[in-house]
Design an enzyme around this catalytic site. Structure first.
Site, PDB file in Angstrom:
ATOM      1  N   ASN A  62       0.719  -1.245  -0.054  1.00 45.19           N
ATOM      2  CA  ASN A  62      -0.194  -0.057   0.023  1.00 45.19           C
ATOM      3  C   ASN A  62       0.889   1.190   0.119  1.00 45.19           C
ATOM      4  O   ASN A  62       1.392   1.499   1.063  1.00 45.19           O
ATOM      5  CB  ASN A  62      -1.221  -0.025   1.191  1.00 45.19           C
ATOM      6  CG  ASN A  62      -1.798   1.024   1.230  1.00 45.19           C
ATOM      7  OD1 ASN A  62      -1.934   2.001   0.450  1.00 45.19           O
ATOM      8  ND2 ASN A  62      -2.669   1.056   2.220  1.00 45.19           N
ATOM      9  N   ARG A  91      -2.789  -2.260  -3.270  1.00 42.97           N
ATOM     10  CA  ARG A  91      -3.874  -1.307  -2.794  1.00 42.97           C
ATOM     11  C   ARG A  91      -3.985  -0.049  -3.660  1.00 42.97           C
ATOM     12  O   ARG A  91      -3.068   0.770  -3.804  1.00 42.97           O
ATOM     13  CB  ARG A  91      -4.099  -0.917  -1.395  1.00 42.97           C
ATOM     14  CG  ARG A  91      -5.110   0.055  -1.193  1.00 42.97           C
ATOM     15  CD  ARG A  91      -5.083   0.656   0.475  1.00 42.97           C
ATOM     16  NE  ARG A  91      -6.503   0.945   0.342  1.00 42.97           N
ATOM     17  CZ  ARG A  91      -6.825   1.755   1.533  1.00 42.97           C
ATOM     18  NH1 ARG A  91      -6.115   1.465   2.572  1.00 42.97           N
ATOM     19  NH2 ARG A  91      -8.094   2.117   1.962  1.00 42.97           N
ATOM     20  N   HIS A  95     -13.118   2.895   0.303  1.00 40.93           N
ATOM     21  CA  HIS A  95     -13.233   1.755   1.615  1.00 40.93           C
ATOM     22  C   HIS A  95     -13.814   0.312   1.199  1.00 40.93           C
ATOM     23  O   HIS A  95     -14.387  -0.283   2.057  1.00 40.93           O
ATOM     24  CB  HIS A  95     -13.707   2.349   2.826  1.00 40.93           C
ATOM     25  CG  HIS A  95     -13.093   3.598   3.307  1.00 40.93           C
ATOM     26  ND1 HIS A  95     -13.847   4.612   3.950  1.00 40.93           N
ATOM     27  CD2 HIS A  95     -11.689   3.692   3.799  1.00 40.93           C
ATOM     28  CE1 HIS A  95     -13.041   5.543   4.606  1.00 40.93           C
ATOM     29  NE2 HIS A  95     -11.572   5.004   4.433  1.00 40.93           N
ATOM     30  N   ARG A 132     -10.816  16.012   6.516  1.00 42.27           N
ATOM     31  CA  ARG A 132     -11.624  16.281   5.412  1.00 42.27           C
ATOM     32  C   ARG A 132     -13.011  16.783   5.837  1.00 42.27           C
ATOM     33  O   ARG A 132     -13.657  16.212   6.809  1.00 42.27           O
ATOM     34  CB  ARG A 132     -11.774  15.068   4.494  1.00 42.27           C
ATOM     35  CG  ARG A 132     -10.443  14.603   3.813  1.00 42.27           C
ATOM     36  CD  ARG A 132     -10.557  13.350   3.127  1.00 42.27           C
ATOM     37  NE  ARG A 132      -9.564  12.473   3.770  1.00 42.27           N
ATOM     38  CZ  ARG A 132      -9.684  11.316   3.300  1.00 42.27           C
ATOM     39  NH1 ARG A 132     -10.476  10.552   2.815  1.00 42.27           N
ATOM     40  NH2 ARG A 132      -9.028  10.157   4.113  1.00 42.27           N
ATOM     41  N   GLU A 139      -8.147  -4.740   5.674  1.00 41.40           N
ATOM     42  CA  GLU A 139      -8.351  -4.404   4.323  1.00 41.40           C
ATOM     43  C   GLU A 139      -7.012  -5.168   3.627  1.00 41.40           C
ATOM     44  O   GLU A 139      -7.415  -5.562   2.637  1.00 41.40           O
ATOM     45  CB  GLU A 139      -8.209  -2.932   4.211  1.00 41.40           C
ATOM     46  CG  GLU A 139      -9.315  -2.256   4.513  1.00 41.40           C
ATOM     47  CD  GLU A 139      -9.076  -0.809   4.743  1.00 41.40           C
ATOM     48  OE1 GLU A 139      -8.458  -0.262   5.701  1.00 41.40           O
ATOM     49  OE2 GLU A 139      -9.443   0.174   3.966  1.00 41.40           O
TER      50      GLU A 139
END
Ligand code: AMP
Length: 388
Positions: free
Chosen positions: A7, A85, A174, A235, A378
């Site tokens: 990732n 990823r 996600h 965010r 994940e």
């Protein structure tokens, strides 16, 4: 079968090595501050190491990972596949794919939708293709799980031709996490996933809520980019677009400054002025800091609001699942969200919510809607996709 999961971020490279014969994690770690001053740490069970070292780029970081992995791969085995990823798969990729030059070019092109993530993902892939030229490499997209969202739920109210021209629509993110926790929730309920209406709440530094019908995403709170939806660490979440006009005009901000403001200076951090870290927000709120209280309450409110709207989308709900850093660890956030869901038939088991840990049901046995906590994984999901 051994799978290396990578990732790549703008200044980091996370890695996990799985033996997929029994889905065992053999090794995990991270290269950080790539291009700055460089740091590297890893762990394998009780063993581990942390060091500072120069890491000028992703290739240098990957060389460290390769040397470490080579020294830890069990006798007689070797890496069979690398899973990457990738944040944005654009309109084209509804599934994981074998990386070819065309796929890599697409990932770079989709930087249009994920300027903070896709360029770094592509850089990591390029370094890995050089490092492991003979091993198949798979891109696993955060957006892929959401390709089942119907047109009416992914269309923005702008002129259709423009939306088609530029691929402007809801993509959602996600995906690996929502897919993983939905599948685990079905196991916790001992019911087939294809029979369930689920709302999965990934609440961490980045947050998204997803309506999952029979194992498929029907809607999710993030949009074309990971900026939309509930407020996040830094965010802004959903905004009236006219706010951007006002800030450009009154604060004399250009496009870059606005992007930075909305991505890095907003959310929990911007509202509280304390931190983007929810533990610090909770601590400051406990001491009576009014802006920390406001930030905490807004996050709780946003999550509850999406749960209510997704119950409507799904025409009912069998279970609500919390995951990611805040969703997994903040019993207070979960209790506060669930305390206003009586009308749906949510009856929380306060003790199980507060005192338990790890994957579990936290609703009372007779609760019409089950509530679950499922720590996400994940990386394992990416490894499974790579094997598939
Ligand atoms: P993630 O992005 O999934 O790693 O989640 C990071 C967020 O989880 C940060 O805002 C952390 O403050 C929050 N978090 C981690 N542990 C806890 C905890 N025990 N209580 C509340 N929030 C937590």
């Amino acid at each position: 079968m051994l799978v290396l999961v990578l990732n790549a971020g703008s200044s980091s490279l996370k890695f996990n090595l799985f033996d997929m014969t029994d889905e065992r994690l053999l090794l995990e770690g991270m290269a950080e501050r790539i291009g700055v001053d460089g740091a590297f740490h890893w762990s394998a069970g009780a063993e581990g190491e942390q060091r500072e070292l120069p890491l000028p780029d992703q290739s240098a970081a990957l060389r460290e990972v390769m040397a470490l992995v080579a020294s830890r791969v069990p006798e007689g085995k070797s890496i069979n596949v690398v899973g990457h990823r990738v944040v944005h798969g654009g309109p084209k990729y509804g599934e994981s794919v074998l990386i070819t030059p065309e796929v890599l070019a697409d990932i770079e092109a989709y930087s249009l939708y994920a300027p903070l993530h896709n360029p770094a993902n592509a850089q990591g892939i390029r370094a890995a293709l050089q490092a492991y030229p003979d091993i198949p490499q798979i891109a696993v997209f955060d957006t892929a799980f959401h390709h089942t969202i119907p047109d009416y739920a992914r269309t923005y109210g702008i002129p259709y031709e423009l939306a088609q021209k530029y691929g402007i629509r809801r993509y959602g993110f996600h995906g690996s996490s929502h897919a993983f926790v939905a599948a685990r929730t079905a196991i916790l309920l001992a019911r087939p996933l294809r029979s369930l209406k689920l709302i999965t709440c990934h609440i961490g530094n980045g947050s998204s809520v997803c309506a999952v019908l029979h194992g498929q995403s029907m809607d999710t709170s993030m949009g074309m980019t990971p900026l939309q939806g509930v407020i996040m660490g830094t965010r802004c979440g959903t905004l009236d677009p006219s706010i951007v006009d006002l800030l450009i005009e009154k604060e004399h901000l250009d496009y870059r400054a606005i992007t930075e403001l909305l991505n890095q200076k907003s959310g929990l951090l911007g509202i509280s002025g304390v931190s983007s870290d929810f533990r610090e927000i909770e601590a400051a709120a406990d001491q009576g800091n009014p802006r920390a209280i406001l930030a905490r309450d807004l996050l709780t409110y946003d999550v509850r609001k999406f749960i209510g709207s997704y119950a409507a989308v799904l025409d009912g709900v069998d279970a609500i699942t919390f995951t990611a850093g805040i969703g997994t660890h903040s019993s207070r956030l979960r209790a506060e969200v669930c305390s206003h869901l009586d009308y749906l038939g949510v009856a929380l088991d306060e003790d199980a919510n507060r005192e338990g840990s790890g994957e579990r049901l936290i609703s009372q046995p007779g609760s019409k809607v089950a509530v679950a906590v499922v720590p996400t994984n994940e990386e394992l999901m990416i490894a499974r996709e790579a094997v598939k």
